[in-house]
Motif scaffolding. Structure first.
Motif, PDB file in Angstrom:
ATOM      1  N   PHE A 128       0.823  -1.220   0.000  1.00 12.00           N
ATOM      2  CA  PHE A 128       0.000   0.000   0.000  1.00 12.00           C
ATOM      3  C   PHE A 128       0.856   1.268   0.000  1.00 12.00           C
ATOM      4  CE2 PHE A 128      -2.464   3.295   2.173  1.00 12.00           C
ATOM      5  CZ  PHE A 128      -3.605   3.312   1.396  1.00 12.00           C
ATOM      6  N   SER A 129       1.845   1.332   0.917  1.00 12.44           N
ATOM      7  CA  SER A 129       2.661   2.549   1.031  1.00 12.44           C
ATOM      8  C   SER A 129       3.555   2.746  -0.195  1.00 12.44           C
ATOM      9  CB  SER A 129       3.509   2.495   2.302  1.00 12.44           C
ATOM     10  OG  SER A 129       4.277   1.308   2.318  1.00 12.44           O
ATOM     11  N   ASN A 130       4.091   1.635  -0.729  1.00 16.63           N
ATOM     12  CA  ASN A 130       4.971   1.729  -1.908  1.00 16.63           C
ATOM     13  C   ASN A 130       4.198   2.147  -3.149  1.00 16.63           C
ATOM     14  OD1 ASN A 130       7.006   0.922  -0.253  1.00 16.63           O
ATOM     15  ND2 ASN A 130       7.227  -1.127  -1.083  1.00 16.63           N
ATOM     16  N   ILE A 131       2.954   1.657  -3.286  1.00 15.11           N
ATOM     17  CA  ILE A 131       2.114   2.065  -4.425  1.00 15.11           C
ATOM     18  C   ILE A 131       1.879   3.568  -4.388  1.00 15.11           C
ATOM     19  CG2 ILE A 131      -0.270   1.983  -5.293  1.00 15.11           C
ATOM     20  CD1 ILE A 131      -0.279  -1.017  -4.749  1.00 15.11           C
ATOM     21  N   LYS A 132       1.657   4.101  -3.188  1.00 19.62           N
ATOM     22  CA  LYS A 132       1.402   5.546  -3.040  1.00 19.62           C
ATOM     23  C   LYS A 132       2.599   6.369  -3.528  1.00 19.62           C
ATOM     24  CE  LYS A 132      -0.116   8.949   0.382  1.00 19.62           C
ATOM     25  NZ  LYS A 132       0.879   9.972   0.017  1.00 19.62           N
ATOM     26  N   ILE A 133       3.814   5.949  -3.142  1.00 24.91           N
ATOM     27  CA  ILE A 133       5.026   6.681  -3.555  1.00 24.91           C
ATOM     28  C   ILE A 133       5.188   6.605  -5.075  1.00 24.91           C
ATOM     29  CG2 ILE A 133       7.543   6.786  -3.334  1.00 24.91           C
ATOM     30  CD1 ILE A 133       7.108   5.398  -0.534  1.00 24.91           C
ATOM     31  N   ALA A 134       5.014   5.393  -5.646  1.00 26.97           N
ATOM     32  CA  ALA A 134       5.159   5.218  -7.102  1.00 26.97           C
ATOM     33  C   ALA A 134       4.101   6.031  -7.848  1.00 26.97           C
ATOM     34  CB  ALA A 134       5.030   3.734  -7.453  1.00 26.97           C
ATOM     35  N   ARG A 135       2.869   6.031  -7.312  1.00 22.06           N
ATOM     36  CA  ARG A 135       1.775   6.770  -7.977  1.00 22.06           C
ATOM     37  C   ARG A 135       2.047   8.273  -7.964  1.00 22.06           C
ATOM     38  NH1 ARG A 135      -2.700   5.407  -4.775  1.00 22.06           N
ATOM     39  NH2 ARG A 135      -2.329   7.327  -3.642  1.00 22.06           N
ATOM     40  N   ASP A 136       2.567   8.786  -6.839  1.00 19.63           N
ATOM     41  CA  ASP A 136       2.887  10.218  -6.761  1.00 19.63           C
ATOM     42  C   ASP A 136       3.952  10.600  -7.790  1.00 19.63           C
ATOM     43  OD1 ASP A 136       1.082  10.453  -4.736  1.00 19.63           O
ATOM     44  OD2 ASP A 136       2.549  10.518  -3.106  1.00 19.63           O
ATOM     45  N   SER A 137       4.962   9.727  -7.966  1.00 20.11           N
ATOM     46  CA  SER A 137       6.029   9.998  -8.946  1.00 20.11           C
ATOM     47  C   SER A 137       5.477   9.996 -10.369  1.00 20.11           C
ATOM     48  CB  SER A 137       7.137   8.942  -8.822  1.00 20.11           C
ATOM     49  OG  SER A 137       7.676   8.941  -7.543  1.00 20.11           O
ATOM     50  N   LEU A 138       4.621   8.999 -10.661  1.00 19.13           N
ATOM     51  CA  LEU A 138       4.036   8.908 -12.006  1.00 19.13           C
ATOM     52  C   LEU A 138       3.120  10.092 -12.289  1.00 19.13           C
ATOM     53  CD1 LEU A 138       3.197   5.079 -11.982  1.00 19.13           C
ATOM     54  CD2 LEU A 138       4.911   6.172 -13.422  1.00 19.13           C
ATOM     55  N   CYS A 139       2.366  10.525 -11.278  1.00 24.10           N
ATOM     56  CA  CYS A 139       1.467  11.676 -11.460  1.00 24.10           C
ATOM     57  C   CYS A 139       2.271  12.954 -11.728  1.00 24.10           C
ATOM     58  CB  CYS A 139       0.579  11.857 -10.239  1.00 24.10           C
ATOM     59  SG  CYS A 139      -0.677  10.572 -10.071  1.00 24.10           S
ATOM     60  N   SER A 140       3.413  13.091 -11.049  1.00 24.16           N
ATOM     61  CA  SER A 140       4.275  14.268 -11.288  1.00 24.16           C
ATOM     62  C   SER A 140       4.768  14.286 -12.732  1.00 24.16           C
ATOM     63  CB  SER A 140       5.482  14.248 -10.339  1.00 24.16           C
ATOM     64  OG  SER A 140       5.061  14.282  -9.012  1.00 24.16           O
ATOM     65  N   LEU A 141       5.142  13.110 -13.256  1.00 23.74           N
ATOM     66  CA  LEU A 141       5.615  13.007 -14.642  1.00 23.74           C
ATOM     67  C   LEU A 141       4.489  13.345 -15.623  1.00 23.74           C
ATOM     68  CD1 LEU A 141       7.730   9.749 -14.337  1.00 23.74           C
ATOM     69  CD2 LEU A 141       8.638  11.993 -14.930  1.00 23.74           C
ATOM     70  N   ILE A 142       3.273  12.858 -15.335  1.00 20.16           N
ATOM     71  CA  ILE A 142       2.134  13.149 -16.213  1.00 20.16           C
ATOM     72  C   ILE A 142       1.852  14.644 -16.235  1.00 20.16           C
ATOM     73  CG2 ILE A 142      -0.380  12.842 -16.488  1.00 20.16           C
ATOM     74  CD1 ILE A 142       0.026   9.997 -15.247  1.00 20.16           C
ATOM     75  N   LEU A 143       1.972  15.287 -15.073  1.00 20.95           N
ATOM     76  CA  LEU A 143       1.672  16.727 -14.976  1.00 20.95           C
ATOM     77  C   LEU A 143       2.773  17.604 -15.582  1.00 20.95           C
ATOM     78  CD1 LEU A 143       0.181  16.740 -11.384  1.00 20.95           C
ATOM     79  CD2 LEU A 143      -1.070  17.145 -13.492  1.00 20.95           C
ATOM     80  N   GLY A 144       3.889  16.964 -15.999  1.00 20.53           N
ATOM     81  CA  GLY A 144       4.904  17.718 -16.742  1.00 20.53           C
ATOM     82  C   GLY A 144       6.233  17.903 -16.043  1.00 20.53           C
ATOM     83  N   SER A 145       6.414  17.305 -14.848  1.00 17.23           N
ATOM     84  CA  SER A 145       7.698  17.452 -14.142  1.00 17.23           C
ATOM     85  C   SER A 145       8.809  16.751 -14.922  1.00 17.23           C
ATOM     86  CB  SER A 145       7.625  16.831 -12.749  1.00 17.23           C
ATOM     87  OG  SER A 145       6.738  17.558 -11.949  1.00 17.23           O
ATOM     88  N   PRO A 146      10.002  17.341 -14.993  1.00 13.00           N
ATOM     89  CA  PRO A 146      11.123  16.646 -15.657  1.00 13.00           C
ATOM     90  C   PRO A 146      11.578  15.451 -14.827  1.00 13.00           C
ATOM     91  CG  PRO A 146      11.853  18.737 -14.738  1.00 13.00           C
ATOM     92  CD  PRO A 146      10.364  18.680 -14.549  1.00 13.00           C
ATOM     93  N   ALA A 147      12.135  14.454 -15.503  1.00 10.73           N
ATOM     94  CA  ALA A 147      12.530  13.201 -14.836  1.00 10.73           C
ATOM     95  C   ALA A 147      13.525  13.448 -13.713  1.00 10.73           C
ATOM     96  CB  ALA A 147      13.100  12.223 -15.856  1.00 10.73           C
ATOM     97  N   GLY A 148      14.465  14.382 -13.912  1.00 13.35           N
ATOM     98  CA  GLY A 148      15.495  14.669 -12.908  1.00 13.35           C
ATOM     99  C   GLY A 148      14.902  15.111 -11.578  1.00 13.35           C
ATOM    100  N   LYS A 149      13.871  15.955 -11.657  1.00 17.90           N
ATOM    101  CA  LYS A 149      13.219  16.455 -10.441  1.00 17.90           C
ATOM    102  C   LYS A 149      12.520  15.314  -9.706  1.00 17.90           C
ATOM    103  CE  LYS A 149      10.321  20.346  -9.018  1.00 17.90           C
ATOM    104  NZ  LYS A 149       9.386  21.404  -9.485  1.00 17.90           N
ATOM    105  N   VAL A 150      11.882  14.418 -10.481  1.00 13.35           N
ATOM    106  CA  VAL A 150      11.175  13.268  -9.894  1.00 13.35           C
ATOM    107  C   VAL A 150      12.179  12.319  -9.228  1.00 13.35           C
ATOM    108  CG1 VAL A 150       9.743  11.231 -10.429  1.00 13.35           C
ATOM    109  CG2 VAL A 150       9.221  13.427 -11.476  1.00 13.35           C
ATOM    110  N   TYR A 151      13.349  12.105  -9.871  1.00 10.29           N
ATOM    111  CA  TYR A 151      14.391  11.240  -9.300  1.00 10.29           C
ATOM    112  C   TYR A 151      14.846  11.758  -7.940  1.00 10.29           C
ATOM    113  CZ  TYR A 151      15.112   8.988 -13.897  1.00 10.29           C
ATOM    114  OH  TYR A 151      14.947   8.302 -15.067  1.00 10.29           O
TER     115      TYR A 151
END
Length: 221
Positions: A184-207
């Motif tokens: 549950f907790s790991n899915i939340k972290i992965a989902r937040d990262s994927l949502c940031s990428l969809i919204l336009g964040s560059p990969a470096g910032k997400v890393y």
């Protein structure tokens, strides 16, 4: 008069005490089997096979069949006419929840997860599959949608693998649908990262944000 009443009360007490002494000992019942819990009724689950997963299912059928039949003690067959995988309980099924675990395992494979990853659903109780679409996060069309999918995968799948390894999850990107397998907790972290990428964040910032979150998680444990 008062002494008579007290005497009557005393006789009742002694009688009840005598009854309690004559009661049999507490019975010790054996645990119920799965088929006994459901009054002997056989329980079924059916999982539809999408057209694009039919050929991969043929190739790895024995890898799916073996853990379900031998370890989870659940009957499994492929209904070729209905294009469904059918599961049912047996008389020697140790736990009724095994049926739902097997259905989740087969469903995870149909979504696109590898058998070696999906089989963890049979072994661990705290694993889940969460699905969402890109349009649930942001409405994108045409080239904007294509670029968003490209950002999620990265060059040669680099971004997807980085998120998977950092969050201990498995991710499937099927066109505009995204499926995440993990706790549950790991899915939340992965989902937040994927949502940031969809919204336009560059990969470096997400890393960098992922590194901070995973470091915090490592400290907690």
């Amino acid at each position: 008069m008062q002494s008579k009443e007290s005497m009557e009360i005393e006789t009742v007490q002694s009688q009840s005490q005598h009854e309690s002494e004559s009661l049999p000992s507490k019975p010790n019942f054996e645990p119920l089997m799965a088929h006994e819990m459901s009054d002997g009724r056989v329980q079924f689950r059916k999982v539809s096979v999408p057209p694009h997963r039919y050929t991969p299912l043929k190739k790895v059928w024995m890898d799916i069949y073996t853990p379900i039949y031998d370890q989870m003690k659940i009957d499994i067959r492929m209904n070729l006419k209905g294009r469904k995988v059918e599961l049912k309980t047996r008389a020697d099924t140790p736990d009724i929840s095994n049926l739902q675990k097997c259905a989740d395992f087969v469903h995870a494979f149909m979504l696109g997860f590898d058998v070696v990853d999906a089989v963890a659903l049979l072994r661990l109780d705290e694993l889940y599959v969460e699905s969402f679409e890109i349009k649930d996060v942001k409405t994108l069309r045409g080239e904007h949608l294509s670029r968003a999918i490209g950002r999620l995968s990265g060059k040669g799948g680099k971004t997807k693998f980085a998120i998977e390894n950092a969050t201990k999850t498995r991710i499937v990107i099927a066109d505009t649908k995204i499926h995440i397998l993990g706790s549950f907790s790991n899915i939340k972290i992965a989902r937040d990262s994927l949502c940031s990428l969809i919204l336009g964040s560059p990969a470096g910032k997400v890393y960098s944000k992922l590194r901070a979150v995973t470091a915090r998680l490592a400290e907690r444990f």
